[in-house]
Design a protein around this motif. Structure first.
Motif, PDB file in Angstrom:
ATOM      1  N   VAL A   1      -2.626  42.997 -24.212  1.00 16.75           N
ATOM      2  CA  VAL A   1      -2.310  43.359 -22.822  1.00 16.75           C
ATOM      3  C   VAL A   1      -3.359  42.695 -21.942  1.00 16.75           C
ATOM      4  N   GLY A   2      -2.927  41.761 -21.107  1.00 17.59           N
ATOM      5  CA  GLY A   2      -3.892  41.034 -20.304  1.00 17.59           C
ATOM      6  C   GLY A   2      -3.490  40.943 -18.848  1.00 17.59           C
ATOM      7  N   GLU A   3      -4.483  40.770 -18.016  1.00 16.86           N
ATOM      8  CA  GLU A   3      -4.202  40.659 -16.583  1.00 16.86           C
ATOM      9  C   GLU A   3      -5.291  39.864 -15.890  1.00 16.86           C
ATOM     10  N   GLU A   4      -4.854  39.031 -14.946  1.00 18.22           N
ATOM     11  CA  GLU A   4      -5.786  38.527 -13.939  1.00 18.22           C
ATOM     12  C   GLU A   4      -5.177  38.823 -12.586  1.00 18.22           C
ATOM     13  N   SER A   5      -5.970  39.429 -11.736  1.00 16.62           N
ATOM     14  CA  SER A   5      -5.428  39.757 -10.419  1.00 16.62           C
ATOM     15  C   SER A   5      -6.546  39.873  -9.408  1.00 16.62           C
ATOM     16  N   HIS A   6      -6.193  39.623  -8.194  1.00 15.45           N
ATOM     17  CA  HIS A   6      -7.069  39.943  -7.066  1.00 15.45           C
ATOM     18  C   HIS A   6      -6.262  39.930  -5.774  1.00 15.45           C
ATOM     19  N   SER A   7      -6.972  39.836  -4.676  1.00 21.26           N
ATOM     20  CA  SER A   7      -6.312  40.092  -3.398  1.00 21.26           C
ATOM     21  C   SER A   7      -5.703  38.848  -2.765  1.00 21.26           C
ATOM     22  N   GLY A   8      -5.523  37.790  -3.552  1.00 19.86           N
ATOM     23  CA  GLY A   8      -4.817  36.624  -3.032  1.00 19.86           C
ATOM     24  C   GLY A   8      -5.712  35.668  -2.286  1.00 19.86           C
ATOM     25  N   THR A   9      -5.079  34.759  -1.615  1.00 25.95           N
ATOM     26  CA  THR A   9      -5.806  33.683  -0.966  1.00 25.95           C
ATOM     27  C   THR A   9      -5.165  33.390   0.383  1.00 25.95           C
ATOM     28  N   HIS A  10      -5.963  32.834   1.275  1.00 23.37           N
ATOM     29  CA  HIS A  10      -5.424  32.359   2.549  1.00 23.37           C
ATOM     30  C   HIS A  10      -5.028  30.881   2.468  1.00 23.37           C
ATOM     31  N   ALA A  11      -5.227  30.272   1.272  1.00 26.54           N
ATOM     32  CA  ALA A  11      -4.974  28.833   1.142  1.00 26.54           C
ATOM     33  C   ALA A  11      -3.499  28.575   0.852  1.00 26.54           C
ATOM     34  N   PRO A  12      -2.789  27.957   1.793  1.00 21.97           N
ATOM     35  CA  PRO A  12      -1.351  27.729   1.585  1.00 21.97           C
ATOM     36  C   PRO A  12      -1.046  26.912   0.331  1.00 21.97           C
ATOM     37  N   ILE A  13      -1.985  26.063  -0.107  1.00 19.71           N
ATOM     38  CA  ILE A  13      -1.710  25.203  -1.261  1.00 19.71           C
ATOM     39  C   ILE A  13      -1.288  26.005  -2.487  1.00 19.71           C
ATOM     40  N   ASN A  14      -1.861  27.213  -2.637  1.00 18.87           N
ATOM     41  CA  ASN A  14      -1.546  28.030  -3.802  1.00 18.87           C
ATOM     42  C   ASN A  14      -0.330  28.919  -3.589  1.00 18.87           C
ATOM     43  N   LYS A  15       0.264  28.848  -2.420  1.00 18.53           N
ATOM     44  CA  LYS A  15       1.327  29.790  -2.105  1.00 18.53           C
ATOM     45  C   LYS A  15       2.681  29.098  -1.931  1.00 18.53           C
TER      46      LYS A  15
ATOM     47  N   LEU B   1      -4.836  42.670   2.230  1.00 12.22           N
ATOM     48  CA  LEU B   1      -4.533  41.592   1.301  1.00 12.22           C
ATOM     49  C   LEU B   1      -4.465  40.263   2.044  1.00 12.22           C
ATOM     50  N   ASN B   2      -4.780  39.215   1.340  1.00 14.81           N
ATOM     51  CA  ASN B   2      -4.696  37.876   1.916  1.00 14.81           C
ATOM     52  C   ASN B   2      -3.275  37.357   1.781  1.00 14.81           C
ATOM     53  N   THR B   3      -2.638  37.121   2.880  1.00 13.89           N
ATOM     54  CA  THR B   3      -1.270  36.635   2.816  1.00 13.89           C
ATOM     55  C   THR B   3      -1.164  35.329   3.594  1.00 13.89           C
ATOM     56  N   VAL B   4      -0.127  34.577   3.268  1.00 14.10           N
ATOM     57  CA  VAL B   4       0.104  33.285   3.896  1.00 14.10           C
ATOM     58  C   VAL B   4       1.525  33.277   4.448  1.00 14.10           C
ATOM     59  N   GLU B   5       1.659  32.976   5.709  1.00 13.11           N
ATOM     60  CA  GLU B   5       2.999  32.830   6.280  1.00 13.11           C
ATOM     61  C   GLU B   5       3.710  31.671   5.591  1.00 13.11           C
ATOM     62  N   GLY B   6       4.946  31.903   5.247  1.00 11.09           N
ATOM     63  CA  GLY B   6       5.719  30.820   4.655  1.00 11.09           C
ATOM     64  C   GLY B   6       5.518  30.659   3.160  1.00 11.09           C
ATOM     65  N   ALA B   7       4.784  31.586   2.560  1.00  7.48           N
ATOM     66  CA  ALA B   7       4.632  31.545   1.104  1.00  7.48           C
ATOM     67  C   ALA B   7       6.012  31.654   0.462  1.00  7.48           C
ATOM     68  N   ASP B   8       6.270  30.823  -0.543  1.00 10.66           N
ATOM     69  CA  ASP B   8       7.570  30.926  -1.215  1.00 10.66           C
ATOM     70  C   ASP B   8       7.430  31.232  -2.705  1.00 10.66           C
ATOM     71  N   VAL B   9       6.232  31.626  -3.112  1.00 11.06           N
ATOM     72  CA  VAL B   9       6.008  31.944  -4.530  1.00 11.06           C
ATOM     73  C   VAL B   9       5.730  33.437  -4.704  1.00 11.06           C
ATOM     74  N   GLU B  10       5.839  33.889  -5.950  1.00 10.63           N
ATOM     75  CA  GLU B  10       5.584  35.299  -6.260  1.00 10.63           C
ATOM     76  C   GLU B  10       4.103  35.634  -6.091  1.00 10.63           C
ATOM     77  N   ASP B  11       3.827  36.895  -5.698  1.00 10.26           N
ATOM     78  CA  ASP B  11       2.442  37.369  -5.694  1.00 10.26           C
ATOM     79  C   ASP B  11       2.218  38.417  -6.789  1.00 10.26           C
ATOM     80  N   TRP B  12       3.211  38.573  -7.608  1.00 12.29           N
ATOM     81  CA  TRP B  12       3.087  39.415  -8.817  1.00 12.29           C
ATOM     82  C   TRP B  12       4.099  38.950  -9.845  1.00 12.29           C
ATOM     83  N   GLY B  13       3.669  38.976 -11.079  1.00 13.43           N
ATOM     84  CA  GLY B  13       4.577  38.699 -12.168  1.00 13.43           C
ATOM     85  C   GLY B  13       4.079  39.373 -13.423  1.00 13.43           C
TER      86      GLY B  13
END
Lengths: 397, 397, 397, 397
Positions: A171-185, A248-260
């Motif tokens: 059972v593994g996890e990596e998580s945190h509060s996200g990023t403001h960098a659109p490149i990752n989103k 949480l750090n969110t990015v407008e226009g993000a088109d990827v999941e923030d949880w999986g």
């Protein structure tokens, strides 16, 4: 410590950003081998020059080819955005250079609307291209999955070897509060969201431990056979949007999941539950639990209690690093005494330069990198179609 | 990592036992400086030879003088029993060699019945002899107090510097279940019991942090002014002897304490509570709590939860190290991923060879070593006479 | 749950403040016995009336005597400032009422300049007066030391009984960031500082466990024989005063210690280290470690990790209790799910009303209360004179 | 504590085994209401009689009907195997009695080969029958999901209410080393394996917290809309069978899963990850993590560190309970000071008798019980068909 004939490895770095600095810092701690920074390339020449000056690299260049073609370079270390990994790795291999590639090895980089089956196909094709190029050139492919090297994971591996018996569940996890960098989103640049960006870490460690279990007995690696997954955009719901203030750090226009979350079955009947999230407050969480037939191991890369700190207000510790992605340094926190070390960076680079110097495979190689991609893009396919994905047709022998 | 002109430091080791191996292992991890094991001396020649072979030392000798007088040696590393520290350190210094001395720097080694005031006097006289010899020879005196270098303690130091404001109170302890080795259980050879053998570690870290606080503001180190202490032989009572089975390690004829606790006052009105015990089950405890005006820091060198392991019976983990002095490896344990690292050995040796190479004081030097001795032997005096001991007459400027 | 003939205990409360509320809340949870709040007295009549209304007490009075003399009262519960404990307890006993007294049972309440030997003498004389009055009247003296009843301490007691063998060493502490209430910061009203106000708790639990160990085997309680102690005013130093901003709660004109530590020897050769501080940030700490010949037990009353909470800023949890004396509710905290329960209040009141209903001694009685006073005021004497204090002349058989 | 007119609730128990004892023990701690054990029925009359004697029940009977029809009974408490829950609950309701049913409310009890869609249909039909019978009779249906009442979960609920903002993600697990009791390892008697037997607990708490979030703002409960799940028999693989010695509890002929994990989506876009396992060594794990928009909460029902214990060998603590399902009491363990309390039993029974006495809904009622069944049997369907299951057609309004 000096030994009579310390071998020498000459590194050429592509990229001079955050990751490049982590690597260069780690090279400094390599022992028993002389690591020479032969060159560094960055699109912005002044950045390459500054990096070369700081870390003692012999040459600074604006063009990756200058480093790749440099006869004074043994190994090319790619510290560039993910979508550039595969083409540069192929170029480096064809130039006869060993290659170090950050996670993920490659991926799918294109429109979000692309069918997931097509994403899976393209990501694996890219990976196969890199692996084939390295094999054909006879060079090492070092996959920079630091969790394989993180001291808690390696300690768990040794304890599992001592205990014997199969791993039943990880059972593994990596998580945190996200990023403001659109490149990752965005799919175009990130190749996905939390699962590819963060989930690759605990997944890599889990696949490594099962592979090691298989090899330990002289057999083949034990590999995944299927994945069932869900993804979501937790910070993109009506309820979340209505809630203020936002932390949480969110990015407008993000088109990827923030949880999986992925439920993975292995060929021996064991399972792994691997999660990743950009919607977790309170600092980065890097954790892997191993439930085996004879033992249980918890690897707490972050947080752990080697140091516990308390500050009555956030200003108190303003001058000192606490931990990645914590929203406040007030209250109780769990600062890492040496985050690079606990996260396995020096051990990773030690293994890579040793693998190059001594002509052996690194612990974390292309085979692991490709399995990670198969599982993650299999998970995207699973979540999109709401069904279990059989991974076997997508895995190479 | 190689830099153009990596300095070289040539080490000669006296002793080839457990501690020597720890040091040699730590030298292997030094980076940026070439450490060369120029020689090793051990009373049993075959041991010296084996050590030299394993760690790549150039010469093996049966006589310490062979190492001390060797012109190819820059620094002499004393890994010998405590009562040999002072005479060998003086010899080495007089031979113009830098000196690394394990904790304690020295002590009183004689009959248990000796008055504690006399013990204090002799221990400090020995220390002064070493310090004077080094000063006169112009060589470094490196005091191998690894807690000063342990990553949690250094992280605490940085956080305290960021926070500002005074440390009000330190609470530290080192304890475990004792030893079967008579050498550590007799005044003649151990120079005392738990306080000198274990208590010196948290005490050293506490004195270091208060000294650092004073220096941080450009001032003098903040130093101790008095100590009040109790000692006891907890595993030598009628009740303990009547209790079976026994799990603590005891030695017949032990004449030293297996528990001690010191209440120390500093010149700025702050305090420290430092304890040590050889009568604690459940694995080694290396802990320091720092209560400051603006922050609280807990340094959990051992145990901490970076790895948590469970085995249903003691046989399961038989093949792998868990932690020092645990009676069973069944149940839940807290194995160190890398005990040497967490305990500060590589960082300590890095600082020592840098101090030698670059001509600066090590973080842990003779001044700290002497203050540790003044407090510990002051504590023995306090416990014997049942009164507070004023340390000021015993401290050098 | 109702049983056919549930006994009834009628309580009269003196005081209607914070502690009275804690007690009244705890009475609500008593089961198997009908607890009737027969009356409540408070100097301010409107406060008594409000309390009576809220908790269903039959009568409210402005005068303690009205409660003490009320024939409808079986037991008088003294929830008044410490200096009123002894005179009211004596009055209640003489009126034939059982007595519940909060900690400390009594003490010395007078000028700070009074010699500590005189303080010790007066405190014990007061205690003896209360104990004698209860014995003569044939009533129970219930000493409200909740740590004796705290579930972690009782669990430790049961595990120690299962393990057998002696307790070798106890290490206990109660500490937090102090108070703004001058009543607790002056000898006249508080009877001392941290040691009497907070240290009495872990001390009470430690003395209880050693007494229980003696009785377990059919013998006499194992009792303390000496104490060595230091006290200090950590938040009254030049360094502290120069440090801004301040986070500890301080009181101008405080004349008592805000830190104390006691090294206690027991008659069987075992020891206890009991500390108390009003100069600790980060929330209340209520902890007791028990190192025994066959086992180790840690009782973490506060903090423990039954609940871990994180808030990115202090406003988030503004509406809900976290834990006593925390400076910020931002960051990670360890909120108690039910602080009263974990701290032993309901269990304490259950035992007290059972002891009254069934005519037996409570677990925490006058004998324990007196030993606590002897050790604490012995510690004040020790710290003042800088010497070990022999407690035996001060203990009753 | 007695109040003038304490209401009375008369309980009739069906069953006199382990769970009945837990409930009876919890009734003893009810306060403010007189709970009378009016009767107890057990198939073996001597067991009923012994139970009645021990807990003070007025009547003992061999036949459930004797309790159900007893006019002196207000509420029937069903402590019987799961497959008997529904028929007896319907009988009790029709007799005009309030009903307390242990988890799960009901289920599917039949051949393992039954299609999962049919299992889901039957389980919900059973639940609907119970709910309708209670509604028609105007009696309370109390669903004994103790996690709803566990103090850490209720503390989390209060902190979430204080924080405001949505819960984004819940991660829960109940697991331990399984059982030797075949009744829980067969579809006919257990109605499934780990998911229904253990997973129902964290699932119940998660559904409760999301429902509470919806109601808090005056709206409807926020409910699940889909589930994706995997199940496995981890202790029934070739690798596990080849590994000796075995430490997990296994049953020959088991036909249910010993691990399951559910990925649940809620109607507001939030998610839950709920796992259960019978293949986990090291003691029971009862944990729920709540990641919300403004806070993070970890509920550690088991293990937590309120008490930490160490024994050097398993014999030491032989006489005292440590925690459920631990394989050895050697090493470090985390004994519960009061497992019933931490697990919420007294709080649950307090709520149930209050709901009956005061004519209000219990916190844990039939609506929650039915949602739990829909999700768990939806999960079985999902795992069997390898696809996401839409729960909306299966949920009642």
């Amino acid at each position: 410590m000096r030994t009579s004939a310390a071998p020498r490895v000459r590194v050429g770095m592509i990229g001079a950003g955050f990751v490049a600095r982590l690597h260069a810092e780690a090279y400094r701690h390599v022992h028993g081998i002389e690591v020479e920074l032969a060159g560094v390339a960055a699109a912005r020449p002044e950045r390459a020059a500054a990096f070369a000056a700081e870390f003692g690299a012999r040459r600074a260049a604006a063009d990756a080819r200058a480093v790749i073609d440099d006869p004074a370079v043994d190994v090319v270390d790619l510290c560039v955005p993910s979508h550039l990994h595969a083409p540069l790795a192929v170029e480096a291999a064809r130039a006869g250079k060993h290659v170090i590639v950050e996670k993920p090895l490659t991926g799918f980089f294109g429109p979000a609307a692309t069918p997931r089956a097509e994403m899976l196909r393209q990501a694996l094709a890219q990976a196969d291209g890199v692996i084939a190029a390295c094999r054909e050139a006879g060079v090492r492919l070092c996959y920079a999955e630091n969790w394989v090297y993180a001291p808690p994971v390696q300690k768990a591996r040794r304890l599992l070897a001592a205990a014997g018996g199969p791993i039943l569940r990880l059972v593994g996890e990596e998580s945190h509060s996200g990023t403001h960098a659109p490149i990752n989103k965005r799919w175009e640049t990130g190749g996905g969201g939390s699962l590819i960006g963060k989930g690759c870490h605990p997944l890599g460690a889990a696949l490594y431990l099962k592979a090691d279990e298989g090899r330990r007995g002289g057999g083949a690696p034990i590999r995944p056979v299927s994945v069932l997954a869900e993804v979501a955009q937790l910070a993109d719901t009506a309820a979340f949007r209505a809630s203020a203030p936002r932390y949480l750090n969110t990015v407008e226009g993000a088109d990827v999941e923030d949880w999986g979350s992925m439920l993975i079955a292995f060929e021996d009947g064991s399972v792994a539950q691997i999660s990743a999230s950009d919607a977790v407050l309170g600092g980065i969480r890097n954790q892997l639990a191993v439930y085996a037939a004879k033992a249980v191991l918890f690897c707490n890369i972050n947080p752990n209690d080697a140091v516990q700190a308390y500050a009555p207000d956030p200003a108190v510790f303003a001058g000192e690093y606490i931990t990645e992605k914590i929203e406040t340094t007030a209250g109780w926190t769990f600062p890492q005494p040496d985050e690079d070390w606990m996260t396995g960076y020096p051990h990773e680079m030690q293994d890579f330069v040793e693998s190059v110097a001594h002509g052996r495979e690194p612990l974390s190689s292309g085979a692991l990198a490709r399995d990670v991609l198969a599982v993650v893009y299999g998970a995207y396919l699973s979540a999109a179609e709401g069904r279990r994905v059989d991974l076997r047709p997508h895995l190479t022998a």
